[in-house]
Design a protein around this motif. Structure first.
Motif, PDB file in Angstrom:
ATOM      1  N   ASP A  58       0.830  -1.201   0.000  1.00 41.38           N
ATOM      2  CA  ASP A  58       0.000   0.000   0.000  1.00 41.38           C
ATOM      3  C   ASP A  58       0.864   1.251   0.000  1.00 41.38           C
ATOM      4  N   LEU A  59       1.723   1.383  -0.999  1.00 41.86           N
ATOM      5  CA  LEU A  59       2.546   2.582  -1.092  1.00 41.86           C
ATOM      6  C   LEU A  59       1.621   3.784  -1.165  1.00 41.86           C
ATOM      7  N   PRO A  60       1.674   4.698  -0.200  1.00 45.68           N
ATOM      8  CA  PRO A  60       0.739   5.822  -0.189  1.00 45.68           C
ATOM      9  C   PRO A  60       0.795   6.619  -1.487  1.00 45.68           C
ATOM     10  N   THR A  61      -0.332   7.129  -1.888  1.00 40.26           N
ATOM     11  CA  THR A  61      -0.396   7.842  -3.160  1.00 40.26           C
ATOM     12  C   THR A  61       0.532   9.045  -3.204  1.00 40.26           C
ATOM     13  N   TRP A  62       0.781   9.645  -2.043  1.00 39.95           N
ATOM     14  CA  TRP A  62       1.669  10.822  -2.055  1.00 39.95           C
ATOM     15  C   TRP A  62       3.138  10.441  -2.263  1.00 39.95           C
ATOM     16  N   LYS A  63       3.435   9.145  -2.287  1.00 43.52           N
ATOM     17  CA  LYS A  63       4.802   8.698  -2.559  1.00 43.52           C
ATOM     18  C   LYS A  63       5.007   8.269  -4.011  1.00 43.52           C
ATOM     19  N   ILE A  64       3.928   8.213  -4.784  1.00 46.74           N
ATOM     20  CA  ILE A  64       4.039   7.748  -6.170  1.00 46.74           C
ATOM     21  C   ILE A  64       5.043   8.586  -6.950  1.00 46.74           C
ATOM     22  N   LEU A  65       4.880   9.899  -6.899  1.00 48.24           N
ATOM     23  CA  LEU A  65       5.701  10.785  -7.726  1.00 48.24           C
ATOM     24  C   LEU A  65       7.174  10.689  -7.354  1.00 48.24           C
ATOM     25  N   GLY A  66       7.468  10.592  -6.064  1.00 51.55           N
ATOM     26  CA  GLY A  66       8.862  10.489  -5.644  1.00 51.55           C
ATOM     27  C   GLY A  66       9.530   9.238  -6.173  1.00 51.55           C
ATOM     28  N   VAL A  67       8.845   8.102  -6.076  1.00 51.40           N
ATOM     29  CA  VAL A  67       9.399   6.845  -6.602  1.00 51.40           C
ATOM     30  C   VAL A  67       9.539   6.917  -8.115  1.00 51.40           C
ATOM     31  N   ALA A  68       8.534   7.490  -8.785  1.00 47.16           N
ATOM     32  CA  ALA A  68       8.581   7.594 -10.245  1.00 47.16           C
ATOM     33  C   ALA A  68       9.744   8.468 -10.711  1.00 47.16           C
ATOM     34  N   LYS A  69       9.953   9.585 -10.035  1.00 51.37           N
ATOM     35  CA  LYS A  69      11.028  10.502 -10.433  1.00 51.37           C
ATOM     36  C   LYS A  69      12.401   9.878 -10.250  1.00 51.37           C
ATOM     37  N   GLU A  70      12.632   9.212  -9.127  1.00 52.76           N
ATOM     38  CA  GLU A  70      13.956   8.639  -8.914  1.00 52.76           C
ATOM     39  C   GLU A  70      14.206   7.466  -9.859  1.00 52.76           C
ATOM     40  N   THR A  71      13.169   6.679 -10.131  1.00 55.91           N
ATOM     41  CA  THR A  71      13.327   5.559 -11.063  1.00 55.91           C
ATOM     42  C   THR A  71      13.587   6.072 -12.473  1.00 55.91           C
ATOM     43  N   TRP A  72      12.957   7.173 -12.817  1.00 55.73           N
ATOM     44  CA  TRP A  72      13.161   7.777 -14.135  1.00 55.73           C
ATOM     45  C   TRP A  72      14.639   8.111 -14.367  1.00 55.73           C
ATOM     46  N   GLU A  73      15.322   8.574 -13.342  1.00 59.56           N
ATOM     47  CA  GLU A  73      16.749   8.856 -13.493  1.00 59.56           C
ATOM     48  C   GLU A  73      17.520   7.577 -13.802  1.00 59.56           C
ATOM     49  N   GLY A  74      17.109   6.474 -13.199  1.00 60.26           N
ATOM     50  CA  GLY A  74      17.729   5.192 -13.517  1.00 60.26           C
ATOM     51  C   GLY A  74      17.465   4.768 -14.949  1.00 60.26           C
ATOM     52  N   LEU A  75      16.252   5.003 -15.427  1.00 62.39           N
ATOM     53  CA  LEU A  75      15.916   4.661 -16.806  1.00 62.39           C
ATOM     54  C   LEU A  75      16.741   5.481 -17.794  1.00 62.39           C
ATOM     55  N   LYS A  76      17.018   6.713 -17.450  1.00 60.39           N
ATOM     56  CA  LYS A  76      17.857   7.538 -18.329  1.00 60.39           C
ATOM     57  C   LYS A  76      19.282   6.991 -18.412  1.00 60.39           C
ATOM     58  N   THR A  77      19.770   6.432 -17.310  1.00 54.21           N
ATOM     59  CA  THR A  77      21.101   5.809 -17.330  1.00 54.21           C
ATOM     60  C   THR A  77      21.099   4.574 -18.213  1.00 54.21           C
ATOM     61  N   PHE A  78      20.044   3.775 -18.137  1.00 52.05           N
ATOM     62  CA  PHE A  78      19.907   2.640 -19.055  1.00 52.05           C
ATOM     63  C   PHE A  78      19.941   3.134 -20.503  1.00 52.05           C
ATOM     64  N   CYS A  79      19.200   4.197 -20.785  1.00 48.79           N
ATOM     65  CA  CYS A  79      19.116   4.723 -22.143  1.00 48.79           C
ATOM     66  C   CYS A  79      20.484   5.171 -22.651  1.00 48.79           C
ATOM     67  N   LYS A  80      21.230   5.824 -21.815  1.00 44.85           N
ATOM     68  CA  LYS A  80      22.565   6.293 -22.202  1.00 44.85           C
ATOM     69  C   LYS A  80      23.453   5.117 -22.619  1.00 44.85           C
ATOM     70  N   HIS A  81      23.379   4.040 -21.856  1.00 44.71           N
ATOM     71  CA  HIS A  81      24.188   2.853 -22.176  1.00 44.71           C
ATOM     72  C   HIS A  81      23.779   2.249 -23.505  1.00 44.71           C
ATOM     73  N   ILE A  82      22.473   2.121 -23.728  1.00 42.93           N
ATOM     74  CA  ILE A  82      21.994   1.539 -24.979  1.00 42.93           C
ATOM     75  C   ILE A  82      22.364   2.431 -26.156  1.00 42.93           C
ATOM     76  N   SER A  83      22.248   3.733 -25.988  1.00 43.02           N
ATOM     77  CA  SER A  83      22.603   4.673 -27.065  1.00 43.02           C
ATOM     78  C   SER A  83      24.054   4.531 -27.462  1.00 43.02           C
ATOM     79  N   GLU A  84      24.923   4.392 -26.473  1.00 41.88           N
ATOM     80  CA  GLU A  84      26.354   4.321 -26.748  1.00 41.88           C
ATOM     81  C   GLU A  84      26.767   2.960 -27.292  1.00 41.88           C
ATOM     82  N   LYS A  85      26.135   1.912 -26.807  1.00 47.49           N
ATOM     83  CA  LYS A  85      26.573   0.566 -27.195  1.00 47.49           C
ATOM     84  C   LYS A  85      26.064   0.144 -28.559  1.00 47.49           C
ATOM     85  N   PHE A  86      24.861   0.519 -28.917  1.00 50.31           N
ATOM     86  CA  PHE A  86      24.220  -0.035 -30.108  1.00 50.31           C
ATOM     87  C   PHE A  86      24.054   0.960 -31.239  1.00 50.31           C
ATOM     88  N   ASN A  87      24.697   2.102 -31.174  1.00 55.06           N
ATOM     89  CA  ASN A  87      24.652   3.044 -32.291  1.00 55.06           C
ATOM     90  C   ASN A  87      26.072   3.290 -32.797  1.00 55.06           C
TER      91      ASN A  87
END
Length: 416
Positions: free
Chosen positions: A387-416
């Motif tokens: 039951d992650l409180p609704t007021w915590k959704i945005l915080g988790v989403a924002k920090e995870t988004w930074e991780g997804l950007k790091t994944f993207c950087k790796h894929i961009s560099e490796k496969f292009n």
């Protein structure tokens, strides 16, 4: 009149909660030490009246377990006998479920095709949002229906691409394979929102395309929203001989049913009648197989545990590219930590957790040939568990988004 409606609604909810299947249930935080205690808990994972909310880890990390009130004394006696210390995490699961439900229903409804990150959205709202994006951003967004769920709900993948370079590598993300893990679809939605509606992220689309399936198990997801009786439902909703559903993340045809799942269809980790018995798992596997030459990163979002896991889940042997998988996972974990201090553990599944075969991440790497495959166990709600409180959704989403950007950087560099 509005006050009367609120009072009547609360009365109805309270009466409903009194009939909940979680009445009298508790959640304990167990603190095992040593191999013997860990092995004892591993043997309890398929007990019908116990629900392991967090994965059982090999590093003696605490594990949260919900217990049926009828078995509470049996469990506490067993823990004491084996010298396993524990705390009461949730004293009244029934009340926690009701409180969450109240938060959901009293949020103002969003307009058709719109979303927010102050509530958990229903499957119909999510697909309406995807359709609206395809209409508003036709040069960036397309929707591909990859099939229907057991109960007939659309499995829609949003494909986000500038089409500036044919054959760009693809990052594929799915979420919600386990019905009760509401934060996972919310994080997937945030990624979609940032990629499509935030022009500051246009650079993330220059060399990479993104394909995202926000809810892989919509039947189970809707079931957890529509009834307080089964908020913590995990499986699909397919019809069985004795019980409903299977664990779709034990149903993939790669070392299926070997270890870490159950042959009892009433268990939460039931692996299904046969590999790919679940129509949702088939739909996902078909889509990945059809696009395997372009999909270079597979991510499946779960909760909860703050873990970044990569294959293998069926064995402790490491994949031949373990060094890259570990290094990239650690870079992602560091990106997330830099936002708000959230710590993630990184490693191969079976070397952090106890083995579990038949998962989508193992299949994606072992059969479809996707080089980089990860499961991300997102944060839970602390004392509130799933039951992650609704007021915590945005915080988790924002920090995870930074991780997804790091994944993207790796894929961009490796496969292009």
């Amino acid at each position: 009149m509005n006050v009367l409606i609120v009072v009547v609604t609360l009365f109805v909810l309270t009466a409903f909660a009194a009939q909940s299947g979680y009445e009298g249930n508790k959640v304990y935080r167990l603190k095992p030490t040593g191999k013997k205690q860990l092995e004892m808990l591993a043997n309890l994972r398929n007990e019908k009246n116990l629900d392991f909310w967090t994965p059982l880890r090999r590093d003696e990390h605490p594990v949260d377990v919900m217990v049926n009130f009828k078995e509470e004394k049996w469990l506490t006696d067993l823990l004491k006998k084996n010298n396993i210390t524990y705390d009461t995490l949730i004293d009244d699961v029934d009340s926690a479920v009701l409180e969450e439900h109240e938060r959901q229903i009293f949020f103002p409804p969003t307009k058709q095709g719109r979303i927010s990150f102050i509530k958990y959205h229903r499957h119909e709202e999510i697909n309406a949002y995807l359709s609206r994006l395809a209409k508003d951003y036709p040069n960036l967004v397309s929707i591909q229906n990859i099939g229907k769920s057991y109960e007939g709900r659309d499995l829609d993948v949003i494909q986000i691409s500038t089409n500036s370079s044919a054959g760009k590598p693809v990052i594929f993300i799915d979420a919600g394979i386990h019905a009760r893990e509401w934060i996972a679809p919310a994080v997937a939605l945030y990624a979609i929102n940032q990629l499509v509606e935030n022009k500051d992220n246009a650079n993330l689309l220059e060399k990479v395309d993104w394909n995202i399936l926000p809810v892989l198990n919509p039947d189970g997801y809707e079931y957890t929203h529509s009834t307080l009786l089964q908020r913590f439902w995990r499986k699909t909703r397919s019809q069985g001989n004795k019980c409903i559903g299977a664990d779709a993340n034990r149903n993939f045809d790669f070392h299926w049913a070997e270890i870490g799942s159950s042959s009892d269809e009433c268990d939460d980790t039931y692996h299904g009648k046969h590999a790919f018995s679940e129509i949702e798992a088939i739909a996902l596997s078909n889509y990945i197989s059809q696009n395997k030459n372009r999909i270079k990163l597979y991510l499946t979002l779960h909760s909860f545990g703050q873990l970044i896991l990569y294959p293998w889940g069926y064995t402790s042997e490491l994949p031949r590219d373990n060094e890259e998988l570990l290094s990239l996972g650690e870079a992602v974990a560091e990106s997330i930590k830099n936002v708000s201090g959230t710590n993630y553990i990184v490693g191969s599944s079976t070397n952090i957790l106890y083995a579990a075969a038949g998962g989508s991440d193992d299949w994606a790497k072992g059969v479809a040939g996707v080089e980089l495959s990860y499961t991300i166990e997102l944060p839970g709600g602390g004392l509130l568990g799933f039951d992650l409180p609704t007021w915590k959704i945005l915080g988790v989403a924002k920090e995870t988004w930074e991780g997804l950007k790091t994944f993207c950087k790796h894929i961009s560099e490796k496969f292009n």
